[in-house]
Motif scaffolding. Structure first.
Motif, mmCIF file in Angstrom:
data_model
loop_
_atom_site.group_PDB
_atom_site.id
_atom_site.type_symbol
_atom_site.label_atom_id
_atom_site.label_comp_id
_atom_site.label_asym_id
_atom_site.label_seq_id
_atom_site.Cartn_x
_atom_site.Cartn_y
_atom_site.Cartn_z
ATOM 1 N N GLY A 1 0.798 -1.220 0.000
ATOM 2 C CA GLY A 1 0.000 0.000 0.000
ATOM 3 C C GLY A 1 0.831 1.271 0.000
ATOM 4 O O GLY A 1 0.330 2.340 -0.284
ATOM 5 N N GLU A 2 2.119 1.203 0.309
ATOM 6 C CA GLU A 2 2.958 2.396 0.416
ATOM 7 C C GLU A 2 3.963 2.539 -0.722
ATOM 8 O O GLU A 2 4.804 3.424 -0.690
ATOM 9 C CB GLU A 2 3.719 2.360 1.751
ATOM 10 C CG GLU A 2 2.813 2.388 2.960
ATOM 11 C CD GLU A 2 3.591 2.227 4.257
ATOM 12 O OE1 GLU A 2 4.823 2.118 4.199
ATOM 13 O OE2 GLU A 2 2.954 2.209 5.309
ATOM 14 N N THR A 3 3.889 1.720 -1.736
ATOM 15 C CA THR A 3 4.907 1.749 -2.784
ATOM 16 C C THR A 3 4.768 2.964 -3.704
ATOM 17 O O THR A 3 5.739 3.400 -4.288
ATOM 18 C CB THR A 3 4.843 0.479 -3.640
ATOM 19 O OG1 THR A 3 3.518 0.335 -4.157
ATOM 20 C CG2 THR A 3 5.236 -0.739 -2.846
ATOM 21 N N GLY A 4 3.615 3.557 -3.839
ATOM 22 C CA GLY A 4 3.426 4.677 -4.752
ATOM 23 C C GLY A 4 3.621 6.040 -4.119
ATOM 24 O O GLY A 4 3.539 7.054 -4.802
ATOM 25 N N GLN A 5 3.885 6.107 -2.828
ATOM 26 C CA GLN A 5 3.993 7.390 -2.148
ATOM 27 C C GLN A 5 5.165 8.211 -2.683
ATOM 28 O O GLN A 5 5.019 9.409 -2.937
ATOM 29 C CB GLN A 5 4.155 7.187 -0.650
ATOM 30 C CG GLN A 5 4.283 8.490 0.116
ATOM 31 C CD GLN A 5 4.434 8.266 1.608
ATOM 32 O OE1 GLN A 5 4.336 7.149 2.080
ATOM 33 N NE2 GLN A 5 4.683 9.329 2.336
ATOM 34 N N GLY A 6 6.303 7.594 -2.882
ATOM 35 C CA GLY A 6 7.468 8.312 -3.404
ATOM 36 C C GLY A 6 7.223 8.836 -4.800
ATOM 37 O O GLY A 6 7.635 9.951 -5.150
ATOM 38 N N THR A 7 6.530 8.061 -5.612
ATOM 39 C CA THR A 7 6.221 8.489 -6.979
ATOM 40 C C THR A 7 5.284 9.680 -6.975
ATOM 41 O O THR A 7 5.465 10.632 -7.744
ATOM 42 C CB THR A 7 5.585 7.320 -7.756
ATOM 43 O OG1 THR A 7 6.465 6.198 -7.705
ATOM 44 C CG2 THR A 7 5.335 7.693 -9.194
ATOM 45 N N VAL A 8 4.286 9.656 -6.115
ATOM 46 C CA VAL A 8 3.346 10.773 -6.025
ATOM 47 C C VAL A 8 4.055 12.034 -5.525
ATOM 48 O O VAL A 8 3.850 13.126 -6.060
ATOM 49 C CB VAL A 8 2.154 10.411 -5.114
ATOM 50 C CG1 VAL A 8 1.287 11.624 -4.833
ATOM 51 C CG2 VAL A 8 1.330 9.307 -5.745
ATOM 52 N N GLU A 9 4.914 11.894 -4.524
ATOM 53 C CA GLU A 9 5.657 13.052 -4.019
ATOM 54 C C GLU A 9 6.576 13.627 -5.101
ATOM 55 O O GLU A 9 6.676 14.844 -5.256
ATOM 56 C CB GLU A 9 6.477 12.654 -2.799
ATOM 57 C CG GLU A 9 5.636 12.391 -1.570
ATOM 58 C CD GLU A 9 6.461 11.875 -0.410
ATOM 59 O OE1 GLU A 9 7.693 11.717 -0.577
ATOM 60 O OE2 GLU A 9 5.875 11.633 0.657
ATOM 61 N N TYR A 10 7.225 12.761 -5.839
ATOM 62 C CA TYR A 10 8.093 13.205 -6.934
ATOM 63 C C TYR A 10 7.273 13.960 -7.987
ATOM 64 O O TYR A 10 7.696 15.003 -8.485
ATOM 65 C CB TYR A 10 8.799 12.003 -7.565
ATOM 66 C CG TYR A 10 9.715 12.362 -8.692
ATOM 67 C CD1 TYR A 10 10.952 12.938 -8.449
ATOM 68 C CD2 TYR A 10 9.351 12.133 -10.015
ATOM 69 C CE1 TYR A 10 11.808 13.279 -9.474
ATOM 70 C CE2 TYR A 10 10.187 12.463 -11.047
ATOM 71 C CZ TYR A 10 11.420 13.029 -10.779
ATOM 72 O OH TYR A 10 12.247 13.367 -11.808
ATOM 73 N N VAL B 1 4.411 15.570 -7.571
ATOM 74 C CA VAL B 1 3.936 16.845 -7.023
ATOM 75 C C VAL B 1 5.058 17.877 -7.002
ATOM 76 O O VAL B 1 4.873 19.026 -7.408
ATOM 77 C CB VAL B 1 3.333 16.637 -5.612
ATOM 78 C CG1 VAL B 1 3.087 17.963 -4.922
ATOM 79 C CG2 VAL B 1 2.055 15.841 -5.700
ATOM 80 N N VAL B 2 6.237 17.460 -6.563
ATOM 81 C CA VAL B 2 7.380 18.387 -6.514
ATOM 82 C C VAL B 2 7.788 18.790 -7.917
ATOM 83 O O VAL B 2 8.077 19.963 -8.184
ATOM 84 C CB VAL B 2 8.552 17.743 -5.737
ATOM 85 C CG1 VAL B 2 9.819 18.558 -5.890
ATOM 86 C CG2 VAL B 2 8.193 17.609 -4.276
ATOM 87 N N THR B 3 7.802 17.852 -8.847
ATOM 88 C CA THR B 3 8.162 18.171 -10.233
ATOM 89 C C THR B 3 7.161 19.146 -10.841
ATOM 90 O O THR B 3 7.558 20.096 -11.530
ATOM 91 C CB THR B 3 8.226 16.882 -11.065
ATOM 92 O OG1 THR B 3 9.177 16.002 -10.476
ATOM 93 C CG2 THR B 3 8.625 17.176 -12.489
ATOM 94 N N GLY C 1 5.383 21.342 -9.241
ATOM 95 C CA GLY C 1 5.623 22.642 -8.604
ATOM 96 C C GLY C 1 6.829 23.342 -9.192
ATOM 97 O O GLY C 1 6.799 24.549 -9.451
ATOM 98 N N VAL C 2 7.914 22.600 -9.428
ATOM 99 C CA VAL C 2 9.124 23.194 -10.006
ATOM 100 C C VAL C 2 8.862 23.663 -11.433
ATOM 101 O O VAL C 2 9.307 24.740 -11.835
ATOM 102 C CB VAL C 2 10.297 22.185 -9.944
ATOM 103 C CG1 VAL C 2 11.479 22.662 -10.772
ATOM 104 C CG2 VAL C 2 10.717 21.958 -8.516
ATOM 105 N N VAL C 3 8.122 22.889 -12.204
ATOM 106 C CA VAL C 3 7.787 23.293 -13.573
ATOM 107 C C VAL C 3 6.943 24.561 -13.560
ATOM 108 O O VAL C 3 7.157 25.471 -14.376
ATOM 109 C CB VAL C 3 7.073 22.138 -14.318
ATOM 110 C CG1 VAL C 3 6.465 22.616 -15.623
ATOM 111 C CG2 VAL C 3 8.049 21.008 -14.578
ATOM 112 N N CYS C 4 6.004 24.673 -12.640
ATOM 113 C CA CYS C 4 5.177 25.888 -12.538
ATOM 114 C C CYS C 4 6.029 27.108 -12.202
ATOM 115 O O CYS C 4 5.820 28.182 -12.761
ATOM 116 C CB CYS C 4 4.083 25.700 -11.495
ATOM 117 S SG CYS C 4 2.759 24.608 -12.012
#
Length: 74
Positions: A14-23, A25-27, A29-32
């Protein structure tokens, strides 16, 4: 002991996608931020801000004394 391992593996699934989602979201934000800075750079280099300030200053000076308007207009 086998039951403990199965429970541990189940919680990791259940926790394997958390890092991908955070990446993602941060990406996003940086693109914006990069797009906004690019737009700001284009506006400043085109002189739109200076033109707007000059137009606003001339409208402000219309209400001033006649001699002050003549001096600041030239």
């Amino acid at each position: 002991m086998g039951c403990h391992r199965q429970r541990h593996q189940w919680s990791l699934i259940g926790e394997t996608g958390q890092g991908t989602v955070e990446y993602a979201v941060v990406t996003a934000g940086v693109v914006c931020v990069i797009v906004a800075l690019g737009a700001l750079w284009r506006i400043l280099s085109a002189g739109i801000v200076v033109d707007h300030a000059l137009m606003a200053a001339s409208h402000h000076l219309e209400g001033a004394l006649g001699w002050a308007f003549d001096i600041f207009s030239y």
